[in-house]
Design a protein around this motif. Structure first.
Motif, PDB file in Angstrom:
ATOM      1  N   ILE A 126     -50.542  66.712  12.484  1.00 20.54           N
ATOM      2  CA  ILE A 126     -51.225  67.290  13.639  1.00 20.54           C
ATOM      3  C   ILE A 126     -51.872  68.606  13.229  1.00 20.54           C
ATOM      4  CG2 ILE A 126     -50.958  68.216  15.973  1.00 20.54           C
ATOM      5  CD1 ILE A 126     -48.505  66.446  16.304  1.00 20.54           C
ATOM      6  N   HIS A 127     -53.149  68.767  13.583  1.00 25.30           N
ATOM      7  CA  HIS A 127     -53.855  70.030  13.386  1.00 25.30           C
ATOM      8  C   HIS A 127     -54.139  70.601  14.767  1.00 25.30           C
ATOM      9  CE1 HIS A 127     -57.547  72.327  11.580  1.00 25.30           C
ATOM     10  NE2 HIS A 127     -56.502  73.117  11.763  1.00 25.30           N
ATOM     11  N   ASN A 128     -53.403  71.640  15.141  1.00 22.40           N
ATOM     12  CA  ASN A 128     -53.552  72.274  16.441  1.00 22.40           C
ATOM     13  C   ASN A 128     -53.821  73.755  16.245  1.00 22.40           C
ATOM     14  OD1 ASN A 128     -53.341  72.317  19.402  1.00 22.40           O
ATOM     15  ND2 ASN A 128     -51.504  73.542  19.043  1.00 22.40           N
ATOM     16  N   HIS A 174     -64.520  60.978  23.601  1.00 22.24           N
ATOM     17  CA  HIS A 174     -65.422  61.022  22.456  1.00 22.24           C
ATOM     18  C   HIS A 174     -64.632  61.541  21.262  1.00 22.24           C
ATOM     19  CE1 HIS A 174     -69.635  62.301  20.737  1.00 22.24           C
ATOM     20  NE2 HIS A 174     -69.200  61.159  20.233  1.00 22.24           N
ATOM     21  N   TYR A 175     -64.502  60.722  20.234  1.00 24.68           N
ATOM     22  CA  TYR A 175     -63.724  61.114  19.066  1.00 24.68           C
ATOM     23  C   TYR A 175     -64.121  60.257  17.870  1.00 24.68           C
ATOM     24  CZ  TYR A 175     -60.895  57.109  20.653  1.00 24.68           C
ATOM     25  OH  TYR A 175     -60.476  55.865  21.070  1.00 24.68           O
ATOM     26  N   ARG A 176     -63.628  60.644  16.709  1.00 27.77           N
ATOM     27  CA  ARG A 176     -63.894  59.905  15.470  1.00 27.77           C
ATOM     28  C   ARG A 176     -62.577  59.465  14.856  1.00 27.77           C
ATOM     29  NH1 ARG A 176     -66.353  63.599  13.013  1.00 27.77           N
ATOM     30  NH2 ARG A 176     -68.510  62.981  13.454  1.00 27.77           N
ATOM     31  N   LEU A 212     -56.255  71.112  20.202  1.00 27.69           N
ATOM     32  CA  LEU A 212     -56.129  70.028  19.231  1.00 27.69           C
ATOM     33  C   LEU A 212     -57.416  69.847  18.435  1.00 27.69           C
ATOM     34  CD1 LEU A 212     -54.294  67.702  18.197  1.00 27.69           C
ATOM     35  CD2 LEU A 212     -55.472  66.229  19.850  1.00 27.69           C
ATOM     36  N   GLN A 213     -57.264  69.867  17.114  1.00 27.09           N
ATOM     37  CA  GLN A 213     -58.401  69.611  16.236  1.00 27.09           C
ATOM     38  C   GLN A 213     -58.289  68.258  15.530  1.00 27.09           C
ATOM     39  OE1 GLN A 213     -59.806  73.076  13.909  1.00 27.09           O
ATOM     40  NE2 GLN A 213     -58.172  74.229  14.919  1.00 27.09           N
ATOM     41  N   LEU A 242     -64.222  64.939  19.495  1.00 24.51           N
ATOM     42  CA  LEU A 242     -65.617  65.365  19.408  1.00 24.51           C
ATOM     43  C   LEU A 242     -66.103  65.971  20.722  1.00 24.51           C
ATOM     44  CD1 LEU A 242     -67.129  62.408  17.335  1.00 24.51           C
ATOM     45  CD2 LEU A 242     -66.398  64.649  16.511  1.00 24.51           C
ATOM     46  N   ASN A 243     -65.223  66.029  21.725  1.00 23.05           N
ATOM     47  CA  ASN A 243     -65.486  66.806  22.931  1.00 23.05           C
ATOM     48  C   ASN A 243     -64.193  67.512  23.316  1.00 23.05           C
ATOM     49  OD1 ASN A 243     -64.079  64.557  23.814  1.00 23.05           O
ATOM     50  ND2 ASN A 243     -65.311  64.239  25.649  1.00 23.05           N
ATOM     51  N   ALA A 244     -64.263  68.343  24.323  1.00 26.89           N
ATOM     52  CA  ALA A 244     -63.090  69.150  24.688  1.00 26.89           C
ATOM     53  C   ALA A 244     -62.065  68.289  25.415  1.00 26.89           C
ATOM     54  CB  ALA A 244     -63.527  70.315  25.558  1.00 26.89           C
TER      55      ALA A 244
END
Length: 513
Positions: free
Chosen positions: A290-292, A389-391, A317-318, A350-352
């Motif tokens: 997890i990258h937060n 929206h995400y990758r 969250l990134q 890719l969005n908030a």
């Protein structure tokens, strides 16, 4: 029955969507078309796709394995396009058809079931070709050259969609492992989970030099419908950009899981036993990353004797993902499963997304054929996100943004088998870190324990065999009734030089006085 207000709201949403569509829809492909269908679906009662009017139950697992897709019949093959399609035959538990279309010249064209696509020579006794009129495809595979240049580069499986909203993908030199899903609904609520289905797909016909394939899909379930747009870019790592617009049938849902990942962990280096298995480790993934905000957190996966959910708060969250870090064949010794080549999947918003939690759900298994690990993100309870929206990146390495040291291995014991004093009543953790930034002196290990117990100051040793450092930590539980969790990170002058290793301590390991 829906309230009148809810029905009016959905109708108003549908009207706004139609008005908002661009005048030149060709520029946006199939997505606006599918959004219209999804909005309309949400205003109607849910109807599950009916089963095919053919006895697919007589197609056993062995039969199914011997129904071959004919290699010379891949869709778009005759045009030598950079992406080609194979279609999935019904059988076993795949009994509900999906509708497939191409999207060309701003219009859909159906792809219909035909026996011409399949080789039945090894299952002649079933006479399946006689059922052609009642058959339908149950999914499809996307083939590409995985980013390899040259006309002679072979086509390889890249993505497969089959069963509910599940799909899997591959990058270069990878073997299929964990799966992704379009959406998770009430996943952690025992007996209440809902599996949305992708029921229809539209494939935008690619140009001859296309490096990406765009497909759209209709998501449908009792609680909601949705339109999804996938942008698939194959390569060493295969990236799939996903955009989903949701249209709820209900005013609220207890839990909406975003970007769900489903994997298998049978046993690993941190397991107390191997179930009599000759293979040292068996898993599709070995940890949750997890990258937060600015923090990287690694939680090794572990089998559990019960249903267990761990909820990890995130306010910035990134990214998160289920990772397969151990790439050494000797760790697995499996010449068929190739666990060392199973992909990791990294999820990048890719969005908030706002405040929420990464959920890790663990189930007990006594077999390597059962997926028992699920990870996803959820926001506020009951809130249905409108747009996702995400990758997803199907990769063999950690994300390039992760520049801190990484956990190489986790080993655990609660027995004093080495005859050293001072181990009675303790749990020892042996954690190897590598890939650290260059240091002028040995790092310090900072440990913190949540729960009733004490942790002894960790010992740090250089481990030249991995070009890294070994941390040995001892935990002395005061009781085993309350949850315990140990966090460890390496620092240099107070600055973190590694990710944070985090481990919920199971009761099966706990030894309290």
């Amino acid at each position: 029955m829906k309230s009148a207000i809810h029905s009016i709201s959905l109708s108003f949403t549908f009207a706004l969507l139609v008005l908002a569509l661009p005048a030149n829809a060709k520029d946006t492909g199939c997505f606006p078309h599918v959004q219209q269908i999804a909005a309309q679906k949400a205003s109607e009662a849910f109807v599950k796709t009916p089963m095919m009017k053919v006895d697919t139950g007589r197609i056993t697992y062995d039969h199914y394995q011997h129904i071959k897709f004919l290699g010379n019949q891949t869709f778009w093959r005759s045009e030598n396009l950079p992406f080609q399609l194979e279609f999935m035959h019904p059988g076993m538990h795949f009994i509900r058809p999906v509708k497939l279309f191409t999207w060309e010249d701003n219009a859909e064209k159906p792809i219909t079931f035909s026996k011409k696509y399949f080789d039945y020579t090894e299952v002649k006794d079933l006479h399946l070709e006689n059922d052609e009129a009642n058959m339908g495809f149950t999914g499809f595979r996307i083939l590409s050259k995985l980013g390899q240049p040259g006309a002679s580069a072979p086509y390889n499986e890249t993505v497969v969609f089959q069963g509910a909203s599940y799909f899997r993908a591959l990058g270069q030199d990878q073997r299929y492992g964990l799966s992704a899903r379009g959406l998770g609904i009430n996943t952690s609520l025992e007996g209440q989970e809902e599996f949305p289905d992708y029921t229809q797909f539209w494939m935008e016909k690619p140009e001859k030099d296309a490096e990406e394939l765009v497909i759209c899909a209709l998501l449908d379930s009792p609680s909601l419908s949705g339109a999804t747009r996938f942008v698939i870019k194959p390569g060493k790592s295969t990236d799939i950009e996903i955009e989903t617009q949701l249209y709820p049938r209900k005013d609220s849902i207890s839990e909406v899981g975003v970007a769900p990942l489903t994997s298998m962990f049978f046993h690993g280096e941190n397991s107390p036993h191997q179930y009599g298995d000759y293979r040292p480790e068996v898993h599709d993934s070995d940890g949750l990353l997890i990258h937060n905000d600015d923090t990287w957190r690694w939680q090794p996966l572990a089998e559990v004797p019960y249903f267990n959910v761990k909820s990890i708060p995130t306010n910035a969250l990134q990214g998160f993902g289920l990772m397969q870090r151990d790439r050494n064949f000797n760790s697995y010794q499996d010449l068929e499963a190739w666990y060392h080549a199973r992909p990791s999947v990294w999820v990048e918003p890719l969005n908030a997304w706002g405040d929420g939690h990464v959920q890790l759900m663990r189930l007990h298994t006594e077999s390597d054929t059962v997926d028992n690990m699920v990870a996803y993100w959820k926001g506020e309870t009951g809130k249905i996100p409108q747009r996702l929206h995400y990758r997803l990146s199907w990769r063999s390495e950690d994300p390039s943004a992760h520049q801190l040291g990484k956990v190489y291995a986790t080993r655990i014991t609660n027995r004093a088998v080495d005859s050293l004093p001072g181990h009675k009543g303790s749990i020892r953790f042996i954690i190897d870190f590598h890939d650290l930034p260059k240091l002028s002196k040995a790092p310090k290990a900072e440990a913190s324990l949540q729960g009733a117990g004490k942790v002894k100051e960790p010992v740090v040793q250089e481990n030249p065999y991995i070009k890294g450092w070994r941390v040995i930590a001892q935990v002395f539980p005061q009781n085993c009734e309350t949850p315990l969790e140990l966090d460890i990170k390496l620092t240099n002058g107070g600055t973190p030089v590694s990710e944070t290793w985090s481990y919920p301590i199971p009761q099966s390991l706990c030894i309290a006085p």
